[in-house]
Design an enzyme around this catalytic site. Structure first.
Site, PDB file in Angstrom:
ATOM      1  N   LYS A   1       0.833  -1.208   0.000  1.00 18.27           N
ATOM      2  CA  LYS A   1       0.000   0.000   0.000  1.00 18.27           C
ATOM      3  C   LYS A   1       0.864   1.253   0.000  1.00 18.27           C
ATOM      4  O   LYS A   1       1.918   1.276   0.637  1.00 18.27           O
ATOM      5  CB  LYS A   1      -0.892   0.023   1.244  1.00 18.27           C
TER       6      LYS A   1
ATOM      7  N   LYS B   1      -7.545   2.133  -4.035  1.00 14.64           N
ATOM      8  CA  LYS B   1      -8.136   2.435  -2.718  1.00 14.64           C
ATOM      9  C   LYS B   1      -8.503   3.904  -2.672  1.00 14.64           C
ATOM     10  O   LYS B   1      -7.675   4.754  -2.329  1.00 14.64           O
ATOM     11  CB  LYS B   1      -7.134   2.074  -1.616  1.00 14.64           C
TER      12      LYS B   1
END
Ligand code: 13P
Length: 338
Positions: free
Chosen positions: A138, A221
């Site tokens: 991420k 995301k």
């Protein structure tokens, strides 16, 4: 090193498998320590380990959680019995993930705006994390709305960095979660959030294409489309769901397998209700719509853990995981909250 397209596509598909989403437990040591202090716990590496390993040991959440994002400290820590945390998660059929950015820093000459850092040495760090069992990563870019913000400099530096991060991860076998977060701070309305989100998404995909990122092997995301916290018009849950799906439909390439929302400070129930409405809507979209929540999965679990009950903390986490799992198919109902 050639990218293993088959591995990336399989991992991405498993992360957004039916009824499943991601647990974001990757707060930096500073952020996690602040959260511990807020519930009256003295922060330490051992306190962070004890709290998180108790969450990971919860029984029966594999049906709702496909992957857990870890911080560098946590991926090197162990469960109570000495099993390394990534090994333990993998044994439960859950993909370990890793936050690889090193934080959002001041953007030079643009007061109040941020650029996320962490590209230096990223290839070597990704290789080490893959060896430790991580299969996805991420990187969070932060976009703030305000007077004269976001600037072109903020959009262009962050979207360029997101694409550079994504291509390095893919080369090393990690599925990159691309997170350009438009913050809820501010008094802007939902349309402004829509426009800024659309712009950052557009620029990010352009950079990804320019840099050869393999789109079927990434997850996005994003924030949902909502008015800022200080906006007097709060809007309805239906409006959030409708505007979010509309914005994503206009900007997210169909090759992207899944969208995993952040909760960004929404209440637990709002985060679930919004996702549920989007999945219940009568609109066809090519990607899965899922979750990668931090606070909306763990806020209550942290509070109950701090009050002294490991079991209550696990139950609070499991309840939210189950509620969000139902929201994947539009089957959540408010009555299930009681
Ligand atoms: P929240 O769901 O608490 O926003 O956290 C998700 C996340 O990983 C932010 O980077």
């Amino acid at each position: 090193m050639a990218m293993n397209v088959e591995l990336l596509e399989r991992t991405a598909a498993e992360l957004v498998a039916s009824g499943k989403g991601i647990l974001a437990a990757d707060e930096s040591n500073g952020t996690m320590s602040n959260r511990l202090i807020a519930v009256g716990v003295e922060p330490s590496a051992e306190a962070r380990r004890a709290y998180r390993s108790n969450i990971f040991a919860t029984q029966g959440y594999e049906s709702a959680i496909s992957g857990v994002i870890l911080f560098d400290e946590t991926i090197r820590q162990t469960m109570d019995d000495g099993t390394p945390i990534p090994e333990y998660l993998a044994s439960r059929g859950i993909h370990p993930g890793i936050k690889v950015d090193t934080g959002a820093k001041e953007l030079a000459n643009y007061s109040g705006e941020k650029i996320t850092e962490g590209l230096d040495g990223l290839r070597e760090r990704c290789a080490e994390y893959f060896q430790m069992g991580a299969r996805f990563a991420k990187w969070r870019a932060v976009i703030r709305i305000g007077e004269g913000m976001p600037s072109v400099a903020c959009f262009s530096t962050n979207s360029h960095a997101l694409a550079r991060y994504a291509s390095i991860c893919q080369e090393q076998g990690l599925v990159p979660i691309i997170e350009p977060e438009v913050l809820m701070e501010g008094s802007h309305d939902a349309q402004r959030c829509y426009d800024v989100t659309a712009e950052v998404l557009k620029r990010t995909w352009t950079e990804c294409r320019n840099q050869g990122v393999h789109l079927p092997g990434v997850l996005l995301k994003p924030n949902m489309i909502m008015p800022g916290k200080g906006c007097p018009d709060k809007g309805s849950r239906d409006e959030v769901a409708r505007m979010t799906v509309e914005c994503l439909t206009s900007q997210v390439p169909k090759e992207v397998p899944g969208i995993v929302f952040l909760s960004g400070g929404q209440s637990d129930e709002d985060a679930t209700a919004h996702l549920n409405l989007m999945n219940a809507m009568d609109i066809d979209h090519p990607w899965e719509l899922s979750y990668s929540y931090g606070r909306a999965l763990l806020a209550h679990a942290l509070q109950t853990w701090a009050e002294g009950s490991n079991e209550a903390s696990q139950n609070a986490f499991k309840h939210r995981a189950n509620m969000n799992s139902l929201a994947r198919s539009g089957d959540w109902k408010v009555e299930l909250e009681n």
